[in-house]
Design a protein around this motif. Structure first.
Motif, short mmCIF file in Angstrom:
data_model
loop_
_atom_site.label_atom_id
_atom_site.label_comp_id
_atom_site.label_asym_id
_atom_site.label_seq_id
_atom_site.Cartn_x
_atom_site.Cartn_y
_atom_site.Cartn_z
N LEU A 86 0.82 -1.21 0.00
CA LEU A 86 0.00 0.00 0.00
C LEU A 86 0.86 1.27 0.00
N ASN A 87 2.09 1.16 0.50
CA ASN A 87 2.99 2.32 0.47
C ASN A 87 3.25 2.78 -0.96
N ASN A 88 3.13 1.86 -1.92
CA ASN A 88 3.45 2.16 -3.31
C ASN A 88 2.24 2.67 -4.11
N VAL A 89 1.07 2.63 -3.53
CA VAL A 89 -0.13 3.08 -4.25
C VAL A 89 -0.10 4.60 -4.39
N THR A 90 -0.43 5.06 -5.59
CA THR A 90 -0.53 6.50 -5.83
C THR A 90 -1.97 6.81 -6.25
N GLY A 91 -2.27 8.07 -6.39
CA GLY A 91 -3.59 8.49 -6.80
C GLY A 91 -3.91 8.22 -8.26
N TYR A 92 -2.89 7.86 -9.03
CA TYR A 92 -3.12 7.57 -10.44
C TYR A 92 -4.01 6.35 -10.60
N ARG A 93 -4.92 6.45 -11.53
CA ARG A 93 -5.89 5.37 -11.78
C ARG A 93 -5.19 4.02 -12.02
N ALA A 94 -4.15 4.02 -12.82
CA ALA A 94 -3.43 2.77 -13.13
C ALA A 94 -2.85 2.14 -11.87
N SER A 95 -2.35 2.97 -10.97
CA SER A 95 -1.79 2.46 -9.72
C SER A 95 -2.88 1.85 -8.85
N ARG A 96 -3.98 2.56 -8.72
CA ARG A 96 -5.09 2.04 -7.91
C ARG A 96 -5.64 0.74 -8.50
N GLN A 97 -5.72 0.70 -9.84
CA GLN A 97 -6.24 -0.50 -10.50
C GLN A 97 -5.28 -1.68 -10.34
N LYS A 98 -3.99 -1.42 -10.37
CA LYS A 98 -2.99 -2.48 -10.21
C LYS A 98 -3.20 -3.21 -8.87
N TYR A 99 -3.38 -2.44 -7.81
CA TYR A 99 -3.54 -3.06 -6.50
C TYR A 99 -4.94 -3.64 -6.30
N ALA A 100 -5.92 -3.05 -6.96
CA ALA A 100 -7.26 -3.64 -6.95
C ALA A 100 -7.23 -4.99 -7.66
N ASP A 101 -6.48 -5.07 -8.75
CA ASP A 101 -6.35 -6.33 -9.49
C ASP A 101 -5.70 -7.40 -8.62
N GLU A 102 -4.77 -6.98 -7.77
CA GLU A 102 -4.14 -7.94 -6.85
C GLU A 102 -5.19 -8.55 -5.93
N VAL A 103 -6.09 -7.71 -5.43
CA VAL A 103 -7.16 -8.21 -4.56
C VAL A 103 -8.13 -9.05 -5.37
N LEU A 104 -8.49 -8.60 -6.56
CA LEU A 104 -9.43 -9.34 -7.41
C LEU A 104 -8.88 -10.72 -7.77
N ASP A 105 -7.56 -10.82 -7.88
CA ASP A 105 -6.93 -12.11 -8.20
C ASP A 105 -6.72 -12.97 -6.95
N ASN A 106 -6.83 -12.36 -5.77
CA ASN A 106 -6.60 -13.07 -4.50
C ASN A 106 -7.68 -12.67 -3.51
N ARG A 107 -8.84 -13.26 -3.64
CA ARG A 107 -9.99 -12.86 -2.83
C ARG A 107 -9.71 -12.91 -1.33
N GLU A 108 -8.78 -13.76 -0.92
CA GLU A 108 -8.46 -13.86 0.50
C GLU A 108 -7.88 -12.56 1.06
N LEU A 109 -7.49 -11.64 0.19
CA LEU A 109 -6.99 -10.32 0.64
C LEU A 109 -8.14 -9.38 0.98
N PHE A 110 -9.34 -9.69 0.52
CA PHE A 110 -10.46 -8.76 0.68
C PHE A 110 -10.78 -8.45 2.15
N PRO A 111 -10.88 -9.44 3.05
CA PRO A 111 -11.16 -9.10 4.46
C PRO A 111 -10.07 -8.19 5.07
N GLU A 112 -8.82 -8.45 4.69
CA GLU A 112 -7.73 -7.60 5.18
C GLU A 112 -7.88 -6.18 4.64
N LEU A 113 -8.28 -6.05 3.38
CA LEU A 113 -8.49 -4.74 2.78
C LEU A 113 -9.57 -3.96 3.51
N ILE A 114 -10.69 -4.62 3.79
CA ILE A 114 -11.79 -3.96 4.52
C ILE A 114 -11.30 -3.47 5.89
N GLN A 115 -10.57 -4.31 6.59
CA GLN A 115 -10.06 -3.93 7.91
C GLN A 115 -9.11 -2.74 7.81
#
Length: 181
Positions: free
Chosen positions: A9-38
């Motif tokens: 998360l330290n590497n996420v920037t406000g750029y859409r591509a950056s946000r989408q990159k890390y969203a894709d990581e969660v979309l590819d690994n659903r087990e990250l979703f509860p951690e994301l919500i927290q």
């Protein structure tokens, strides 16, 4: 212990591509979703707003993933103070209400609806940026189809505030006022 995902998360920037990159990581690994919500609501963490940016993008594609976290999400949104977290939270609320009212994919409890309504009014009348206010207006309009008292309140607020806001606010206000009448 800080997870690899939290470090990223330290590497996420406000750029859409950056946000989408890390969203894709969660979309590819659903087990990250509860951690994301927290993480979104761990406001002491400097990256909680960034977590919300990612959550918003995930919700665009997999809104149904939030179902088992609805009570937590809806009860915690009132604790948000950072505009960078409030804006995506307001957008997620709009997505939830839209899904609840139109597609019926997400069933919100009466308590969830009340919490979203309360926070949307707070964001609308509070000192938030125009995007948050716009999402709140649209969310409240949809909620007003469920609760008959909301449209008159919403109309009063946006009519009173209309002259003091930006062109973006005025555009959304006009759109919603036409629908209410």
């Amino acid at each position: 212990m800080i997870s690899e995902f939290q470090k990223n998360l330290n590497n996420v920037t406000g750029y859409r591509a950056s946000r989408q990159k890390y969203a894709d990581e969660v979309l590819d690994n659903r087990e990250l979703f509860p951690e994301l919500i927290q993480l979104c609501f761990h406001t002491a963490n400097k990256n909680s707003s960034k977590a919300f940016w990612i959550l918003e993008f995930v919700c665009y594609q997999k809104l149904e993933w939030i179902k088992e976290h609805l009570d937590f999400f809806c009860s915690q949104i009132k604790s948000l103070k950072d505009e960078s977290a409030i804006r995506p939270a307001a957008k997620i609320c709009q997505l939830l209400i839209l899904s609840h009212s139109k597609q019926k994919k997400i069933q919100l409890s009466e308590k969830n609806l009340e919490e979203i309504t309360e926070n949307s009014f707070d964001w609308l009348i509070g000192d938030t940026k125009v995007a948050t206010k716009a999402y709140s207006i649209r969310t409240l309009y949809l909620l007003g189809q469920h609760y008959d008292w909301i449209h008159p309140e919403l109309k009063t607020i946006i009519t009173k505030d209309f002259p003091n806001h930006s062109a973006a606010y005025k555009a959304v206000a006009k759109e919603v006022l036409k629908k209410i009448k």
